[in-house]
Design a protein around this motif. Structure first.
Motif, PDB file in Angstrom:
ATOM      1  N   GLN A 125       0.965  -1.213   0.054  1.00 63.42           N
ATOM      2  CA  GLN A 125       0.155   0.111   0.000  1.00 63.42           C
ATOM      3  C   GLN A 125       0.954   1.262   0.025  1.00 63.42           C
ATOM      4  O   GLN A 125       0.151   2.358  -0.137  1.00 63.42           O
ATOM      5  N   GLU A 126       2.269   1.206   0.002  1.00 60.27           N
ATOM      6  CA  GLU A 126       3.011   2.082   0.262  1.00 60.27           C
ATOM      7  C   GLU A 126       4.140   1.933  -0.726  1.00 60.27           C
ATOM      8  O   GLU A 126       4.793   0.749  -0.520  1.00 60.27           O
ATOM      9  N   VAL A 127       4.435   2.284  -1.916  1.00 63.22           N
ATOM     10  CA  VAL A 127       5.493   2.354  -2.682  1.00 63.22           C
ATOM     11  C   VAL A 127       6.161   3.378  -3.088  1.00 63.22           C
ATOM     12  O   VAL A 127       5.784   4.392  -3.185  1.00 63.22           O
ATOM     13  N   MET A 128       7.475   3.475  -3.296  1.00 61.04           N
ATOM     14  CA  MET A 128       8.484   4.177  -3.663  1.00 61.04           C
ATOM     15  C   MET A 128       8.884   4.171  -5.393  1.00 61.04           C
ATOM     16  O   MET A 128       9.070   3.138  -5.486  1.00 61.04           O
ATOM     17  N   VAL A 129       8.473   5.270  -5.814  1.00 66.00           N
ATOM     18  CA  VAL A 129       8.551   5.327  -7.313  1.00 66.00           C
ATOM     19  C   VAL A 129       9.444   6.291  -7.725  1.00 66.00           C
ATOM     20  O   VAL A 129       9.669   7.360  -7.048  1.00 66.00           O
ATOM     21  N   LYS A 130      10.513   5.682  -8.580  1.00 67.76           N
ATOM     22  CA  LYS A 130      11.494   6.651  -8.831  1.00 67.76           C
ATOM     23  C   LYS A 130      11.300   7.833  -9.822  1.00 67.76           C
ATOM     24  O   LYS A 130      10.165   7.763 -10.409  1.00 67.76           O
ATOM     25  N   ALA A 131      12.019   9.058  -9.875  1.00 71.99           N
ATOM     26  CA  ALA A 131      11.562  10.021 -10.612  1.00 71.99           C
ATOM     27  C   ALA A 131      11.509   9.694 -12.282  1.00 71.99           C
ATOM     28  O   ALA A 131      12.154   8.879 -12.852  1.00 71.99           O
ATOM     29  N   SER A 132      10.403  10.400 -12.875  1.00 70.56           N
ATOM     30  CA  SER A 132       9.948  10.078 -14.218  1.00 70.56           C
ATOM     31  C   SER A 132      10.189   8.585 -14.574  1.00 70.56           C
ATOM     32  O   SER A 132      10.647   8.370 -15.655  1.00 70.56           O
ATOM     33  N   SER A 133       9.516   7.801 -13.855  1.00 67.59           N
ATOM     34  CA  SER A 133       9.670   6.440 -14.254  1.00 67.59           C
ATOM     35  C   SER A 133       8.038   5.739 -13.903  1.00 67.59           C
ATOM     36  O   SER A 133       7.270   6.691 -13.142  1.00 67.59           O
ATOM     37  N   VAL A 134       7.888   4.583 -14.387  1.00 70.12           N
ATOM     38  CA  VAL A 134       6.661   3.994 -14.206  1.00 70.12           C
ATOM     39  C   VAL A 134       6.798   2.705 -13.047  1.00 70.12           C
ATOM     40  O   VAL A 134       7.866   1.972 -13.365  1.00 70.12           O
ATOM     41  N   TYR A 135       6.011   2.386 -12.245  1.00 70.27           N
ATOM     42  CA  TYR A 135       6.107   1.484 -11.322  1.00 70.27           C
ATOM     43  C   TYR A 135       5.017   0.637 -11.540  1.00 70.27           C
ATOM     44  O   TYR A 135       3.765   1.080 -11.363  1.00 70.27           O
ATOM     45  N   THR A 136       5.043  -0.807 -11.640  1.00 66.57           N
ATOM     46  CA  THR A 136       3.850  -1.597 -11.932  1.00 66.57           C
ATOM     47  C   THR A 136       3.661  -2.475 -10.542  1.00 66.57           C
ATOM     48  O   THR A 136       4.290  -2.988  -9.893  1.00 66.57           O
ATOM     49  N   LEU A 137       2.348  -2.323 -10.162  1.00 60.49           N
ATOM     50  CA  LEU A 137       1.973  -2.960  -8.777  1.00 60.49           C
ATOM     51  C   LEU A 137       0.924  -3.861  -8.968  1.00 60.49           C
ATOM     52  O   LEU A 137      -0.202  -3.387  -9.141  1.00 60.49           O
ATOM     53  N   PRO A 138       1.167  -5.256  -8.941  1.00 59.75           N
ATOM     54  CA  PRO A 138      -0.003  -6.201  -8.792  1.00 59.75           C
ATOM     55  C   PRO A 138      -0.555  -6.521  -7.465  1.00 59.75           C
ATOM     56  O   PRO A 138      -0.059  -6.503  -6.707  1.00 59.75           O
ATOM     57  N   MET A 139      -1.838  -6.169  -7.485  1.00 58.22           N
ATOM     58  CA  MET A 139      -2.639  -6.297  -5.953  1.00 58.22           C
ATOM     59  C   MET A 139      -4.075  -6.892  -6.259  1.00 58.22           C
ATOM     60  O   MET A 139      -4.403  -7.181  -7.289  1.00 58.22           O
ATOM     61  N   SER A 140      -4.531  -6.980  -5.152  1.00 58.30           N
ATOM     62  CA  SER A 140      -6.087  -7.438  -5.372  1.00 58.30           C
ATOM     63  C   SER A 140      -6.753  -6.938  -4.051  1.00 58.30           C
ATOM     64  O   SER A 140      -6.172  -6.595  -2.916  1.00 58.30           O
ATOM     65  N   ILE A 141      -8.109  -6.966  -4.021  1.00 62.66           N
ATOM     66  CA  ILE A 141      -8.869  -6.628  -3.058  1.00 62.66           C
ATOM     67  C   ILE A 141     -10.145  -7.695  -2.670  1.00 62.66           C
ATOM     68  O   ILE A 141     -10.538  -8.102  -3.649  1.00 62.66           O
ATOM     69  N   SER A 142     -10.181  -8.128  -1.497  1.00 61.64           N
ATOM     70  CA  SER A 142     -11.239  -9.082  -1.243  1.00 61.64           C
ATOM     71  C   SER A 142     -12.200  -8.417  -0.122  1.00 61.64           C
ATOM     72  O   SER A 142     -11.790  -7.550   0.557  1.00 61.64           O
ATOM     73  N   VAL A 143     -13.553  -8.698  -0.196  1.00 63.38           N
ATOM     74  CA  VAL A 143     -14.434  -8.357   0.409  1.00 63.38           C
ATOM     75  C   VAL A 143     -15.584  -9.246   0.795  1.00 63.38           C
ATOM     76  O   VAL A 143     -15.664 -10.399   0.291  1.00 63.38           O
ATOM     77  N   ASP A 144     -15.963  -9.513   2.073  1.00 64.26           N
ATOM     78  CA  ASP A 144     -16.788 -10.426   2.723  1.00 64.26           C
ATOM     79  C   ASP A 144     -18.147 -10.136   1.607  1.00 64.26           C
ATOM     80  O   ASP A 144     -18.809  -9.214   1.419  1.00 64.26           O
ATOM     81  N   PRO A 145     -18.782 -11.114   1.044  1.00 60.01           N
ATOM     82  CA  PRO A 145     -19.737 -10.990   0.004  1.00 60.01           C
ATOM     83  C   PRO A 145     -20.974 -10.486   0.606  1.00 60.01           C
ATOM     84  O   PRO A 145     -21.729  -9.775   0.175  1.00 60.01           O
ATOM     85  N   TYR A 146     -21.150 -10.658   2.067  1.00 54.98           N
ATOM     86  CA  TYR A 146     -22.356  -9.932   2.849  1.00 54.98           C
ATOM     87  C   TYR A 146     -22.348  -8.334   2.859  1.00 54.98           C
ATOM     88  O   TYR A 146     -23.194  -7.595   3.091  1.00 54.98           O
ATOM     89  N   GLU A 147     -21.060  -7.880   2.404  1.00 55.65           N
ATOM     90  CA  GLU A 147     -20.830  -6.228   2.505  1.00 55.65           C
ATOM     91  C   GLU A 147     -21.214  -5.842   1.411  1.00 55.65           C
ATOM     92  O   GLU A 147     -21.254  -4.620   0.872  1.00 55.65           O
ATOM     93  N   LEU A 148     -21.256  -6.636   0.329  1.00 57.47           N
ATOM     94  CA  LEU A 148     -21.655  -6.198  -1.128  1.00 57.47           C
ATOM     95  C   LEU A 148     -23.191  -6.180  -1.396  1.00 57.47           C
ATOM     96  O   LEU A 148     -23.829  -6.976  -1.075  1.00 57.47           O
ATOM     97  N   LYS A 149     -23.653  -5.269  -1.861  1.00 56.18           N
ATOM     98  CA  LYS A 149     -25.194  -4.875  -2.165  1.00 56.18           C
ATOM     99  C   LYS A 149     -25.683  -5.246  -3.597  1.00 56.18           C
ATOM    100  O   LYS A 149     -26.742  -5.210  -3.973  1.00 56.18           O
ATOM    101  N   GLY A 150     -24.641  -5.402  -4.751  1.00 54.10           N
ATOM    102  CA  GLY A 150     -25.207  -6.025  -5.763  1.00 54.10           C
ATOM    103  C   GLY A 150     -24.127  -6.526  -6.746  1.00 54.10           C
ATOM    104  O   GLY A 150     -22.764  -6.911  -5.862  1.00 54.10           O
ATOM    105  N   TYR A 151     -24.195  -6.870  -7.861  1.00 54.72           N
ATOM    106  CA  TYR A 151     -23.312  -7.586  -8.745  1.00 54.72           C
ATOM    107  C   TYR A 151     -22.075  -6.651  -8.841  1.00 54.72           C
ATOM    108  O   TYR A 151     -20.754  -7.112  -9.055  1.00 54.72           O
ATOM    109  N   MET A 152     -22.294  -5.208  -9.000  1.00 56.73           N
ATOM    110  CA  MET A 152     -21.002  -4.325  -9.366  1.00 56.73           C
ATOM    111  C   MET A 152     -21.119  -3.420  -8.204  1.00 56.73           C
ATOM    112  O   MET A 152     -22.186  -2.897  -8.117  1.00 56.73           O
TER     113      MET A 152
END
Length: 477
Positions: A422-449
């Motif tokens: 959740q905290e990343v250091m990115v060098k000057a004038s460059s691109v940083y690629t961060l693979p990540m995911s988010i998970s949630v209890d299905p009861y917290e979701l109110k719909g398909y999207m």
């Protein structure tokens, strides 16, 4: 006697001749341009032009060598799609700034042309600057205009050979330095020069350098006025911006005519002559070879050479200067000149608006960019904890010229779990690629999207930089 017999007697026999019309040889119809031998002239406008040319030529040569924060101050790195302008780094996402800059430049050109005519061509255009530099080499090596003309007319001998060879060698070397400097704006300038002179340049780099070198050599050495007369689009549409109050180089016809030769002691007024002594110096010093006495012509580049030449003649003849001068059509007609007019005010207002919008765009530019790429295999999956998980790839672009640390979070989900940094250091004038995911209890979701927002913030005590990017979180059906 019948009418037919009378008409027959009245006829006159006219001899018929066979006239052979010879078609001209197609090759002979083409007349190559006459060589223009520009005569050297001194004066106020030529000194002004030379000083401006020297200043901007020095600026062109020095800018690639300047550094800022340890990096090349100006580097238009097309290969890496990154443009560095001092403390500002532009990426393809910032092309709107480039568009604003082009629009601003166009209206600035309209404003200057409406007010001062084609002064860009006479004082600032690279074609004109390099042409006069090449003419300077000619004068130093081959002599004055008359000497150059005689040299070209004589047969090839040792004197002519070494002068021509030295001239073209100087032209090529100056063109090569010009090309190396120009390429230094698009690649690290130190490597461009070092690799070229140590024969370590890649084939593509060497080809580009020699291509621009030969273009400079051809344009300034051989084509010269052809570029201004036949290839430059500005010469064609400039008249659309002119009006009768535009300052242009003009010949005072009422004062100059009738033109003719006379001695300085003669009273030319009593002879019925005007102030023009028909010396043709205005033609001899013109880099495009026109006669300004024929009126305003699109070939005129407003360099003022004919003004200085004519003022010198008027001074020797003890006549008032200004027979050829920067003036307006209204002034020549004896009418009132309106320097401040509606068209000029309109261009000025647009310039102010465009400049303000460009400054606003730069000042409100967020020096970070975030791109979100979803997992293409499946929109959502259920992990081993029974939670709904969405996979993303975040691309963080640091547009600034300093290394920065960024904090990432999500808005729009309750009690979510972030998998990844959740905290990343990115060098000057460059691109940083961060693979990540988010998970949630299905009861917290109110719909398909669920609509969510990724938030990226700069971790710093000085600057508060924050950027949000919309995305979606999907539930399993």
């Amino acid at each position: 006697m019948s009418i037919e017999q009378e008409n027959t007697k009245a006829r006159i026999d006219i001899p018929v001749k066979n006239i052979k019309i010879e078609k001209p040889n197609p090759v002979e119809q083409y007349k190559p341009r006459d060589q223009i031998y520009v005569r050297k002239v001194t004066g106020f406008f030529q000194q002004l032009r030379q000083k401006m040319n020297f200043f901007f030529l020095a600026l062109f040569a020095l800018l690639p060598w300047l550094t800022y924060n340890g990096n090349q101050a100006i580097l238009l790195d097309i290969a890496n799609q990154r443009f560095t302008l001092w403390g500002l780094t532009l990426w393809p996402q910032d092309l709107t700034l480039l568009a604003w800059l082009f629009i601003l430049s166009a209206f600035l050109l309209f404003f200057v042309t409406t007010f001062l005519g084609r002064v860009w061509c006479g004082y600032l255009c690279p074609q004109t600057v390099w042409t006069f530099i090449f003419i300077w080499f000619e004068e130093k090596i081959e002599g004055s205009a008359n000497q150059r003309k005689k040299l070209d007319a004589q047969k090839m001998d040792f004197n002519k050979f070494w002068r021509k060879a030295l001239k073209h060698f100087c032209w090529l070397m100056f063109a090569l330095l010009t090309s190396l400097t120009f390429v230094g704006y698009f690649a690290p300038v130190e490597h461009v020069f070092l690799d070229f002179f140590t024969f370590n340049s890649s084939f593509a780099m060497a080809a580009v350098i020699w291509f621009f070198a030969f273009c400079t050599y051809g344009n300034a050495g051989w084509m010269r006025e052809i570029m201004c007369l036949h290839m430059c689009p500005y010469a064609r549409f400039q008249s659309a911006m002119f009006d009768k109050d535009t300052l242009t180089v003009s010949y005072d016809y009422k004062r100059g005519e009738n033109r003719g030769a006379r001695s300085r002691k003669q009273d030319h007024k009593a002879m019925g002559l005007g102030d023009c002594i028909d010396c043709n110096l205005c033609v001899q010093v013109c880099p495009t070879g026109i006669d300004i006495r024929n009126g305003l012509q699109y070939e005129c580049i407003n360099c003022g050479a004919c003004v200085d030449a004519c003022d010198g003649v008027m001074e020797r003849m003890k006549y008032p200067k200004g027979l050829i001068r920067y003036t307006t059509e209204h002034e020549l007609e004896g009418k009132k000149v309106h320097l401040i007019r509606s068209k000029l005010i309109g261009y000025a207002v647009v310039l102010i608006i465009m400049s303000s919008m460009l400054v606003w765009e730069i000042s409100n530019r967020v020096p970070v960019s975030l791109d979100i790429i979803r997992d293409r295999t499946e929109l959502a999956k259920e992990n081993f904890n029974g939670e709904i998980e969405n996979v993303y790839t975040l691309k963080i672009l640091n547009k600034s010229q300093t290394d920065n640390t960024y904090r990432l979070s999500v808005k729009g989900l309750e009690n979510y779990t972030w998998h990844g940094d959740q905290e990343v250091m990115v060098k000057a004038s460059s691109v940083y690629t961060l693979p990540m995911s988010i998970s949630v209890d299905p009861y917290e979701l109110k719909g398909y999207m669920t609509d969510i927002e990724f938030i990226i913030e700069l971790v710093s005590d000085e600057d508060e930089v924050s950027l949000t990017h919309e995305s979606r979180f999907f539930n399993k059906r």
